[in-house]
Motif scaffolding. Structure first.
Motif, PDB file in Angstrom:
ATOM      1  N   PRO A  37      -5.251   6.192   0.129  1.00 59.14           N
ATOM      2  CA  PRO A  37      -6.199   5.382  -0.433  1.00 59.14           C
ATOM      3  C   PRO A  37      -6.658   5.619  -1.906  1.00 59.14           C
ATOM      4  O   PRO A  37      -6.941   4.810  -2.809  1.00 59.14           O
ATOM      5  CB  PRO A  37      -7.614   5.573   0.493  1.00 59.14           C
ATOM      6  N   SER A  52       0.837  -1.170  -0.037  1.00 57.48           N
ATOM      7  CA  SER A  52      -0.081   0.033   0.075  1.00 57.48           C
ATOM      8  C   SER A  52       0.878   1.186   0.153  1.00 57.48           C
ATOM      9  O   SER A  52       1.940   1.384   0.469  1.00 57.48           O
ATOM     10  CB  SER A  52      -0.772   0.001   1.263  1.00 57.48           C
ATOM     11  N   LYS A  84      -6.589   2.972  -5.084  1.00 60.06           N
ATOM     12  CA  LYS A  84      -7.678   2.535  -5.797  1.00 60.06           C
ATOM     13  C   LYS A  84      -7.386   2.810  -7.529  1.00 60.06           C
ATOM     14  O   LYS A  84      -7.825   2.085  -8.223  1.00 60.06           O
ATOM     15  CB  LYS A  84      -8.828   3.994  -5.395  1.00 60.06           C
TER      16      LYS A  84
END
Length: 580
Positions: free
Chosen positions: A526, A522, A530
């Motif tokens: 976010p 990650s 995405k």
């Protein structure tokens, strides 16, 4: 002995005539012309008799010499037909009520052609399915009465021999040929229940196991049912008036297949859009479907509903097999420019490509050599007339109506099967003084300000698809089932991926096995995660399209455009991963 020459019947405001056969179509004797306008005309099934109504009476003559067979005092007749063996003449006039007969007069009348006596008078208010249907040997006839089918035997219309009781039979078609006779019936759906089509063999019409085949479906406001010549299968085109998705102005259509051995199938059409036309080959083993948003596709299917040959895309909305089944014409009439593609069915090779704008009628001559195209009123009230063509594209005869007159109908004289043997197909245009009508080459519109500059290739609105043979094994491959072909493509894709992995130097091997349950690294943002996920999803879809293209599948234009964006997507993915 030379084969006979089919006559051509012509009906218009100037009267009704029987003309000599192709190529000249000259006017025959005066006995085969009526100068009074007629409401209807028809030939008998074998072509030996010809009947018409001129608003004064109904006349039946011999086609060979025009001699009178019978005359009936029926001035209001709007439709007429012959039984298959010429025993019965059927006449129909619009249903009406008068003060003398408040219930109305029996408007469907059956006449004995030999004695000119009335056999039976019946009530038939609707013009749909107005004429009784006969088996070829006239042993059985059937008509629809108040949503049920009444069967008669040996032309005895005073006694109902059998009935088919079902909930609101909307339509039916009796099988061609002789015994055993079969009938296909359509019952529309109601209150959430599906519509269905069932096949029966006379006289077994009752009981849960009586049906030879059954097919149910939703989305059907009306259906069109077509038997093949051998009466072994039926094609059902189900249509809705409105496409609720809004994709088509023409509503929504599906094509279903039913066989007398109980097999049923939904015919899979690879392009979305309307089904314009469905035509059985006279050999009863293949059928052609014209379908899809313009430019439409045309495909020949076998009895397993597998594609045999795809004609690609083009401006067409109709298909016509020659009576012998050796030639297929794909045409674009109505709101299209009248282009006709003539194909040799055995070699799947194009013979000619003539064009005739404003055509409202097309039909094959029984000899399998000539066709007639006509522009008729009231569909089009200008430029009325007809042309006789050879299938190689030559115009052999042309006739235009006089100013102020109209052409209403043209019709070939039918002949029994086998009257005209199949001939070898010629590819060179037949000699003609009128020549051919190949469409002129079209050029893209260029604004006046750019016309002095050199022409540049313009983008096409639609991607054209070429014809391709769909028979398994035509390219030297073994004949495989659909599932076997799918598995073979998967194996080839995996093999290609392994070879690419071996050829690329990878990172040092990590002795620690990676668990599939571990998640991807990650970035902490976010939104970026995405975007990366979406890009990888698109790239995976592009890889799948590549595999399909390698396996031989023809991709749509939007799929090809998606594949062209691969480099751009890889660049975006790289930039996002570097920025992590």
């Amino acid at each position: 002995m030379a084969p006979p020459t089919p006559l051509l019947a012509v009906r218009g405001s100037d009267g009704t005539s029987l003309l000599g056969g192709p190529p000249s179509c000259e006017q025959l004797s005066a006995s085969r012309r009526d100068s009074r306008p007629s409401r209807c005309m028809t030939f008998s099934r074998d072509g030996t008799l010809f009947g018409w109504c001129n608003g004064h009476n109904v006349s039946v003559v011999k086609s060979s010499d025009g001699s009178i067979v019978s005359t009936f005092d029926l001035p209001k007749t709007s439709l007429l037909d012959f039984s298959p063996l010429n025993s019965v003449l059927v006449t129909w006039q619009p249903y009406s009520k008068t003060q003398d007969s408040p219930q109305g007069e029996a408007n469907l009348q059956l006449w004995d052609l030999q004695s000119s006596q009335l056999i039976k008078a019946l009530y038939q208010k609707k013009v749909d399915s107005w004429c009784p249907s006969w088996s070829e040997d006239e042993k059985i006839s059937v008509r629809s009465v108040n949503n049920e089918l009444h069967f008669y035997e040996n032309n005895d219309f005073n006694k109902i021999a059998n009935k088919l009781h079902m909930q609101k039979v909307s339509d039916f078609v009796l099988s061609p040929g002789g015994q055993p006779s079969k009938v296909v019936v359509y019952v529309p759906g109601s209150k959430g229940a599906p519509s269905f089509v069932r096949l029966y063999q006379y006289p077994v019409l009752g009981g849960p196991t009586a049906a030879l085949a059954n097919k149910s479906f939703f989305k059907a406001d009306r259906v069109s049912m077509q038997w093949n010549k051998k009466a072994s299968a039926v094609l059902v085109t189900a249509s809705t008036e409105v496409d609720k998705t809004g994709a088509s102005y023409y509503g929504e259509q599906t094509l279903h297949y039913l066989a007398v051995n109980g097999e049923t199938a939904l015919v899979q059409l690879p392009k979305n859009g309307p089904i314009y036309d469905v035509a059985w080959s006279p050999n009863s083993a293949e059928f052609c479907v014209v379908y899809g948003f313009m430019p439409a596709k045309a495909t020949v299917f076998n009895l397993k509903c597998d594609p045999v040959f795809d004609f690609g895309t083009g401006p067409r909305n109709a298909a016509y097999y020659s009576p012998q089944g050796h030639i297929l014409v794909l045409a674009g009439f109505g709101n299209l420019r009248g282009q006709m593609e003539v194909w040799d069915v055995k070699k799947y090779k194009q013979v000619s490509k003539p064009q005739e704008p404003d055509t409202t009628h097309f039909s094959w001559c029984p000899d399998g050599e000539h066709v007639v195209t006509a522009t008729c009123s009231p569909r089009l009230r200008v430029c009325n007339g007809y042309k006789i063509w050879h299938y190689t594209g030559s115009v052999l005869h042309k006739w235009d109506v006089a100013a102020g007159s109209e052409l209403w109908e043209v019709r070939w004289q039918p002949f029994p099967d086998g009257s005209f043997p199949e001939r070898c197909i010629k590819y060179q245009a037949a000699p003609s003084e009128l020549g051919t009508t190949k469409p002129p080459p079209t050029q893209a519109y260029r604004p006046p300000a750019l016309r002095h500059l050199p022409a540049t290739p313009s983008a096409k609105l639609h991607e054209e698809e070429p014809p391709q043979n769909m028979r398994p094994g035509t390219s030297g491959e073994k004949s495989l089932s659909k599932s076997a072909q799918k598995n073979q493509r998967k194996r080839e894709a995996r093999k290609t991926a392994k070879q690419e992995a071996k050829s690329e130097p990878g990172p040092p091997s990590d002795p620690t096995p990676i668990s599939h349950s571990q998640s991807e690294p990650s970035s902490g943002d976010p939104e970026i995660d995405k975007k990366i996920k979406n890009l990888k999803k698109k790239l995976k879809a592009i890889e799948e399209l590549k595999d399909q293209q390698v396996s031989g599948k023809v991709l749509q234009k939007n799929q090809l455009e998606k594949m062209q964006k691969e480099a751009q997507l890889l660049k975006e993915l790289e930039e996002l991963q570097i920025g992590q």
